[in-house]
Design an enzyme around this catalytic site. Structure first.
Site, PDB file in Angstrom:
ATOM      1  N   ASN A 154      -5.836 -10.718  -6.812  1.00 32.01           N
ATOM      2  CA  ASN A 154      -5.804 -11.255  -5.452  1.00 32.01           C
ATOM      3  C   ASN A 154      -7.083 -11.989  -5.062  1.00 32.01           C
ATOM      4  O   ASN A 154      -7.124 -12.634  -4.026  1.00 32.01           O
ATOM      5  CB  ASN A 154      -5.544 -10.131  -4.441  1.00 32.01           C
ATOM      6  CG  ASN A 154      -6.508  -8.987  -4.609  1.00 32.01           C
ATOM      7  OD1 ASN A 154      -6.519  -8.324  -5.645  1.00 32.01           O
ATOM      8  ND2 ASN A 154      -7.333  -8.744  -3.613  1.00 32.01           N
ATOM      9  N   THR A 204       0.848  -1.205   0.000  1.00 30.29           N
ATOM     10  CA  THR A 204       0.000   0.000   0.000  1.00 30.29           C
ATOM     11  C   THR A 204       0.879   1.250   0.000  1.00 30.29           C
ATOM     12  O   THR A 204       0.655   2.176  -0.796  1.00 30.29           O
ATOM     13  CB  THR A 204      -0.935  -0.016   1.228  1.00 30.29           C
ATOM     14  OG1 THR A 204      -1.738  -1.195   1.146  1.00 30.29           O
ATOM     15  CG2 THR A 204      -1.831   1.208   1.268  1.00 30.29           C
ATOM     16  N   SER A 256       5.302  -6.883  -1.676  1.00 29.36           N
ATOM     17  CA  SER A 256       5.052  -6.843  -0.232  1.00 29.36           C
ATOM     18  C   SER A 256       5.565  -8.120   0.416  1.00 29.36           C
ATOM     19  O   SER A 256       5.355  -9.218  -0.109  1.00 29.36           O
ATOM     20  CB  SER A 256       3.546  -6.717   0.001  1.00 29.36           C
ATOM     21  OG  SER A 256       3.263  -6.617   1.377  1.00 29.36           O
ATOM     22  N   CYS A 259      -9.972  -6.554   2.270  1.00 24.35           N
ATOM     23  CA  CYS A 259     -10.702  -5.300   2.455  1.00 24.35           C
ATOM     24  C   CYS A 259     -12.200  -5.518   2.435  1.00 24.35           C
ATOM     25  O   CYS A 259     -12.946  -4.801   3.061  1.00 24.35           O
ATOM     26  CB  CYS A 259     -10.383  -4.324   1.333  1.00 24.35           C
ATOM     27  SG  CYS A 259      -8.668  -4.112   1.112  1.00 24.35           S
ATOM     28  N   GLN A 309       0.708 -10.106  -5.492  1.00 21.88           N
ATOM     29  CA  GLN A 309       0.315 -11.520  -5.391  1.00 21.88           C
ATOM     30  C   GLN A 309       1.166 -12.409  -6.300  1.00 21.88           C
ATOM     31  O   GLN A 309       1.149 -13.632  -6.155  1.00 21.88           O
ATOM     32  CB  GLN A 309      -1.163 -11.686  -5.789  1.00 21.88           C
ATOM     33  CG  GLN A 309      -2.132 -11.002  -4.849  1.00 21.88           C
ATOM     34  CD  GLN A 309      -2.300 -11.733  -3.517  1.00 21.88           C
ATOM     35  OE1 GLN A 309      -1.952 -12.907  -3.373  1.00 21.88           O
ATOM     36  NE2 GLN A 309      -2.844 -11.038  -2.533  1.00 21.88           N
ATOM     37  N   HIS A 314       4.679  -9.703   3.273  1.00 24.48           N
ATOM     38  CA  HIS A 314       3.818 -10.669   3.966  1.00 24.48           C
ATOM     39  C   HIS A 314       3.016 -11.566   3.025  1.00 24.48           C
ATOM     40  O   HIS A 314       2.298 -12.449   3.486  1.00 24.48           O
ATOM     41  CB  HIS A 314       2.917  -9.965   4.987  1.00 24.48           C
ATOM     42  CG  HIS A 314       1.750  -9.212   4.435  1.00 24.48           C
ATOM     43  ND1 HIS A 314       0.476  -9.701   4.461  1.00 24.48           N
ATOM     44  CD2 HIS A 314       1.668  -7.994   3.845  1.00 24.48           C
ATOM     45  CE1 HIS A 314      -0.355  -8.806   3.926  1.00 24.48           C
ATOM     46  NE2 HIS A 314       0.350  -7.773   3.550  1.00 24.48           N
ATOM     47  N   THR A 323      15.643   5.478  10.055  1.00 23.04           N
ATOM     48  CA  THR A 323      16.380   4.265  10.434  1.00 23.04           C
ATOM     49  C   THR A 323      15.726   3.075   9.735  1.00 23.04           C
ATOM     50  O   THR A 323      14.528   2.840   9.911  1.00 23.04           O
ATOM     51  CB  THR A 323      16.322   4.062  11.960  1.00 23.04           C
ATOM     52  OG1 THR A 323      16.844   5.244  12.567  1.00 23.04           O
ATOM     53  CG2 THR A 323      17.139   2.857  12.380  1.00 23.04           C
TER      54      THR A 323
HETATM   55  N1  PLP Z   1      -2.079  -5.150  -3.952  1.00 20.04           N
HETATM   56  C1  PLP Z   1      -2.559  -6.403  -3.964  1.00 20.04           C
HETATM   57  C2  PLP Z   1      -2.787  -7.098  -5.267  1.00 20.04           C
HETATM   58  C3  PLP Z   1      -2.830  -7.061  -2.761  1.00 20.04           C
HETATM   59  O1  PLP Z   1      -3.300  -8.300  -2.774  1.00 20.04           O
HETATM   60  C4  PLP Z   1      -2.594  -6.362  -1.543  1.00 20.04           C
HETATM   61  C5  PLP Z   1      -2.931  -6.991  -0.247  1.00 20.04           C
HETATM   62  O2  PLP Z   1      -3.821  -7.833  -0.160  1.00 20.04           O
HETATM   63  C6  PLP Z   1      -2.079  -5.058  -1.590  1.00 20.04           C
HETATM   64  C7  PLP Z   1      -1.833  -4.488  -2.812  1.00 20.04           C
HETATM   65  C8  PLP Z   1      -1.764  -4.290  -0.317  1.00 20.04           C
HETATM   66  O3  PLP Z   1      -0.640  -4.912   0.267  1.00 20.04           O
HETATM   67  P1  PLP Z   1      -0.101  -4.559   1.733  1.00 20.04           P
HETATM   68  O4  PLP Z   1      -0.918  -5.388   2.668  1.00 20.04           O
HETATM   69  O5  PLP Z   1       1.337  -4.967   1.711  1.00 20.04           O
HETATM   70  O6  PLP Z   1      -0.260  -3.102   1.934  1.00 20.04           O
END
Ligand code: PLP
Length: 398
Positions: free
Chosen positions: A168, A89, A216, A336, A196, A218, A249
């Site tokens: 996603n 994000t 990302s 979301c 993804q 996670h 930092t």
């Molecule tokens: N973009 C996609 C395609 C995602 O699936 C997600 C999270 O589900 C995001 C952006 C946002 O990622 P983050 O949780 O690292 O902010």
């Protein structure tokens, strides 16, 4: 430096021992090999990577440099193109803020209707602030990009096109080369949200060019709170003026973990996808056999190997999830929308009827998903779906 060899990890143990986790599009558990890297960076090599006057700082800075190189290698870019963030994000927001600032006037931004809300909410916010004008690219019933719509949009003097590498919710993979060619021919820049897809599909700068690429930690077995914007054009000082005046930092543990996560994905992603595809296909067959009538969503010929998105006709998904609670963790859609009553924007963009959309289940397999779990999951989910159908037809009580 404490090198951790990327050998096959042991099974991840969670405290919810009986609940099978199949929501890997929402987030992934941390791979023990990556955890070891992060713990090492928090305990042994914990220095301030900006404070390179001493050996602790130097060692931490070396961890950051190594991670930058690992990410760069996995995407065939230069290390200085990797800009660390707190996740996708923030990377999306930085990229869009940069694009707006570079343009210096209203940014004409094209967005597919099935982008993640992190992109959609940001461009809509920019539009409300008078910083951008948004143009929407349509998709078909499998969430595939409608190239006629893309062309019509790109003909409107677009500055930046935002397209995800893979969806996603329904897992559809996008033909990035074709999309990049179309954007380039129209003189538009390209933002690829690879959140993804990273490590799960072929994606690197030797075959594809982009202006901004988003990833990302996670989603690829690193901890939450770290990600990257990969960009040759990004200049951190441009969009806020004051940003870049002082170096924060660095989150060395997260960054080191992200580097390792990308390396593992580069080395093992293909084999992992093959294994997960076989498991997913088995689960899909079982769902059709045990829980029909079921519709499988997304592009059947080109979707993420660990994704199974189904409509279990006649079984509202909130009731199915309630029955699975504590036994199998799956979801109704993107994080979301989960919990929200409104149908997902992705399913709406695919033209799905609301009564079908409300029966959709997203199942996301992962690195530690076992054969045995797939067998048990199929029965659990099918039983839950069939129970809900029976309950609604008045055969059994709630
Ligand atoms: N973009 C996609 C395609 C995602 O699936 C997600 C999270 O589900 C995001 C952006 C946002 O990622 P983050 O949780 O690292 O902010």
């Amino acid at each position: 430096m404490n090198e951790i060899a990327p050998t096959m990890p042991s099974r991840v143990v969670t405290d919810r021992k009986s609940a099978i986790y199949l929501d890997h599009h929402a987030t992934t558990p941390v791979d023990p090999r990556i955890l070891a890297i992060a713990v090492n960076a928090m305990t042994s090599e914990f220095g301030n990577a900006n404070g390179i006057e001493n050996i602790h700082g130097e060692t931490a800075a070396a961890l950051v440099a190594r991670a930058r190189q690992q990410i760069a290698d996995s995407l065939a870019v230069e290390p200085d193109e990797v800009h660390f963030t707190s996740g996708s994000t923030e990377a999306i927001q930085l990229a869009l803020a940069h694009a707006v600032a570079s343009k210096g006037e209203v940014l004409r931004v094209a967005v597919s209707r099935v982008e993640h809300k992190a992109v959609i909410d940001t461009v809509c916010h920019a539009e409300r602030l008078g910083l951008a004008k948004v143009f929407w690219v349509n998709v078909d019933q499998h969430a595939r990009l409608d190239f006629a719509s893309l062309k019509a949009v790109l003909d409107q003097d677009i500055d930046l096109l935002c397209v995800m590498a893979a969806n996603n919710e329904v897992g559809t993979i996008y033909p990035l080369q074709q999309i990049a060619d179309a954007a380039q021919a129209a003189g538009a820049g390209l933002l690829v949200d690879a959140t993804q897809a990273i490590g799960r599909i072929e994606l690197n700068a030797s075959t594809l060019s982009w202006d901004y690429l988003i990833l990302s930690g996670h989603k690829i077995y690193a901890p939450k709170g770290v990600g990257a914007l990969v960009s040759q054009v990004f200049d951190p000082s441009l969009q806020f003026g004051l940003h870049g005046a002082h170096l924060p930092t660095p989150n060395v543990a997260g960054i080191a973990a992200l580097g390792m996560a990308c390396q593992i994905m580069m080395e093992e992603g293909v084999a992992e996808s093959l294994r997960l595809r076989a498991l997913r296909d088995r689960l899909q067959e079982k769902m059709i056999a045990l829980a029909g009538p079921v519709i499988v969503n997304g592009d059947q010929d080109n979707r993420l190997a660990h994704n199974l998105h189904i409509a279990a006709l006649g079984a509202p998904n909130d009731l199915v999830l309630a029955r699975l609670r504590g036994r199998v963790s799956i979801s109704t859609g993107s994080a979301c929308n989960a919990g929200a009553q409104e149908p997902s924007h992705v399913l709406r963009a695919m033209g799905m009827a609301p009564d079908i959309a409300e029966t959709c289940l997203r199942i996301g397999l992962g690195r530690f998903t076992t054969d045995d779990e797939i067998g048990r999951t199929a029965t659990e989910i099918a039983d839950a779906i069939n129970d809900v159908r029976k309950m609604l037809s008045g055969v059994i009580d709630v």
